[in-house]
Write an enzyme that holds these catalytic residues in place. Sequence first.
Site, PDB file in Angstrom:
ATOM      1  CD1 TRP A   1      30.221 -14.018  -0.449  1.00 10.13           C
ATOM      2  CD2 TRP A   1      28.871 -14.386  -1.992  1.00 10.13           C
ATOM      3  NE1 TRP A   1      29.170 -14.584   0.320  1.00 10.13           N
ATOM      4  CE2 TRP A   1      28.473 -14.724  -0.972  1.00 10.13           C
ATOM      5  CE3 TRP A   1      28.127 -14.485  -3.155  1.00 10.13           C
ATOM      6  CZ2 TRP A   1      27.277 -15.701  -0.781  1.00 10.13           C
ATOM      7  CZ3 TRP A   1      26.883 -15.262  -3.021  1.00 10.13           C
ATOM      8  CH2 TRP A   1      26.569 -16.001  -1.964  1.00 10.13           C
TER       9      TRP A   1
ATOM     10  CG  ASP B   1      25.728 -10.080  -6.329  1.00 14.65           C
ATOM     11  OD1 ASP B   1      26.311 -11.264  -5.688  1.00 14.65           O
ATOM     12  OD2 ASP B   1      24.459  -9.859  -5.590  1.00 14.65           O
TER      13      ASP B   1
ATOM     14  CE  LYS C   1      23.681 -10.077   2.721  1.00 18.07           C
ATOM     15  NZ  LYS C   1      23.704 -10.763   1.448  1.00 18.07           N
TER      16      LYS C   1
HETATM   17  C1  PPE Z   1      27.851  -9.941  -3.059  1.00 22.74           C
HETATM   18  C2  PPE Z   1      26.823 -10.913  -2.137  1.00 22.74           C
HETATM   19  N1  PPE Z   1      26.039 -11.605  -3.189  1.00 22.74           N
HETATM   20  C3  PPE Z   1      25.102 -12.350  -2.646  1.00 22.74           C
HETATM   21  C4  PPE Z   1      24.969 -12.818  -1.376  1.00 22.74           C
HETATM   22  C5  PPE Z   1      24.023 -13.803  -0.956  1.00 22.74           C
HETATM   23  O1  PPE Z   1      23.102 -13.526   0.207  1.00 22.74           O
HETATM   24  P1  PPE Z   1      21.783 -14.024   0.335  1.00 22.74           P
HETATM   25  O2  PPE Z   1      20.971 -13.226  -0.234  1.00 22.74           O
HETATM   26  O3  PPE Z   1      21.559 -14.363   1.847  1.00 22.74           O
HETATM   27  O4  PPE Z   1      21.694 -15.468  -0.513  1.00 22.74           O
HETATM   28  C6  PPE Z   1      25.799 -12.167  -0.383  1.00 22.74           C
HETATM   29  C7  PPE Z   1      26.021 -12.581   1.086  1.00 22.74           C
HETATM   30  N2  PPE Z   1      27.001 -12.509   1.770  1.00 22.74           N
HETATM   31  C8  PPE Z   1      27.280 -12.459   3.072  1.00 22.74           C
HETATM   32  C9  PPE Z   1      26.274 -13.282   3.898  1.00 22.74           C
HETATM   33  C10 PPE Z   1      26.576 -14.587   4.248  1.00 22.74           C
HETATM   34  C11 PPE Z   1      27.146 -15.379   3.057  1.00 22.74           C
HETATM   35  O5  PPE Z   1      28.220 -15.520   2.770  1.00 22.74           O
HETATM   36  O6  PPE Z   1      26.287 -16.003   2.361  1.00 22.74           O
HETATM   37  C12 PPE Z   1      28.778 -12.496   3.540  1.00 22.74           C
HETATM   38  O7  PPE Z   1      29.430 -12.447   2.434  1.00 22.74           O
HETATM   39  O8  PPE Z   1      29.045 -12.668   4.689  1.00 22.74           O
HETATM   40  C13 PPE Z   1      26.921 -11.269  -0.990  1.00 22.74           C
HETATM   41  O9  PPE Z   1      27.742 -10.649  -0.052  1.00 22.74           O
END
Ligand code: PPE
Length: 402
Positions: A133, A214, A250
Amino acid sequence: LSTWSAVPAGPPDPILGITEAFKADKDPRRINLGVGAYRDEDGKPYVLNAVKKAEERISAAKLDKEYLPITGLPGFTSNAAKLAYGADSVPRNQNAIAVTQSISGTGALRIGGAFLARHYPHSKTIYVPSPTWGNHIPLFKDSGLEVKYYRYFDKKTVGLDFEGLKEDLQNAPEGSIVLLHACAHNPTGVDPTQSQWKDISDFVAEKKLFPFFDMAYQGFASGSTDRDAFAVRYFVSQGHQIALSQSFAKNMGLYGERVGAFSLTTANEEERKRVDSQLKIIVRPMYSNPPLHGAHIANTILSDPELYQEWEGEVKGMADRIINMRERLYQLLSNDFRTPGEWSHVKSQIGMFSFTGLNKEQCKVLAEKAHIYMTMDGRISMAGLNGRNIEYFAKSVDAAVR
Ligand SMILES: Cc1[nH+]cc(COP(=O)(O)O)c(CN[C@@H](CCC(=O)O)C(=O)O)c1O
């Protein structure tokens, strides 16, 4: 001369910037496959019924707006740990897991990065998968850790480069930190099998590496929250001490409510209390204490068996819709359009994303010509596809690769 005259214009975010480009495109055929956010069969954001019911209970309870403790809503952090580690995990039964609520998964990773930079007694280098990511890299660098990579994706097989992963981690200096995606690897959608996880656990122990999981998609990969937590629970059962970041963005659809948790397994209750005190010392000057509402929603769901049941059904429903889109896309590309190339990876990959194998040029053409938006590494968020746009998408991919 203005104070800010030396400030350079920075690049748009590789993921969130795609949504901006999508919004600027008014063509009715436009499809946003950039951000990893679930969309239902009508292409609409989805607020879970379990969440709506939880919110009804919360508003009926007429709660106050007092500050939460620095580490957040106690019921939530305890229930989040139970969801991840399982009800019968040893450190949980020893009251030895230090947990803090966080600003979603990003905030959990950031607290973890800061804690490791300050207290981790060995090499402050974190090995992240290649690719990973995008936000992991600046996030850990800004936390004060050095970021290195371990091989993860094999372009030839469009699968896991297990030998490369193993070699890179076995060659990492003893005591290095290793970031592991617990399930639904972002961006590749390729996960180790359970037996590969067991191998990884063995050589991570051998090399005394520190695992930082993660887990941003628990339940979203296979549809089962237990199955998706296999790696985390297996490592803990093997005696590893781990760090874990959890996101409820998600799997509960709480994206903008920013609900997450960061935890560390420790040796015993006394050590957990010391670690807990240092987590508070990191969080207090960062944002003092976390937002109320999302934690109440998540905790209401996690602590009520009926709502929990309904929630698990909805997570499975979201996972199943994505799996269905994978199957459909595979059929369209390989059978209907006979698109050049091998497309079974679209089916075999798991979670929110499919790593299509499209190159940067093809991604640009799809955006400019077909109004289809995805990240420039060829990653598509499968949830952006549905019965109405998937044929157009497949046809556009077919045209782009011919
Ligand atoms: C692996 C991973 N870890 C942590 C997060 C953090 O998400 P949050 O709980 O909202 O802080 C995300 C979101 N990544 C998706 C959402 C948009 C973003 O980049 O942020 C994505 O890769 O589209 C991941 O894909």
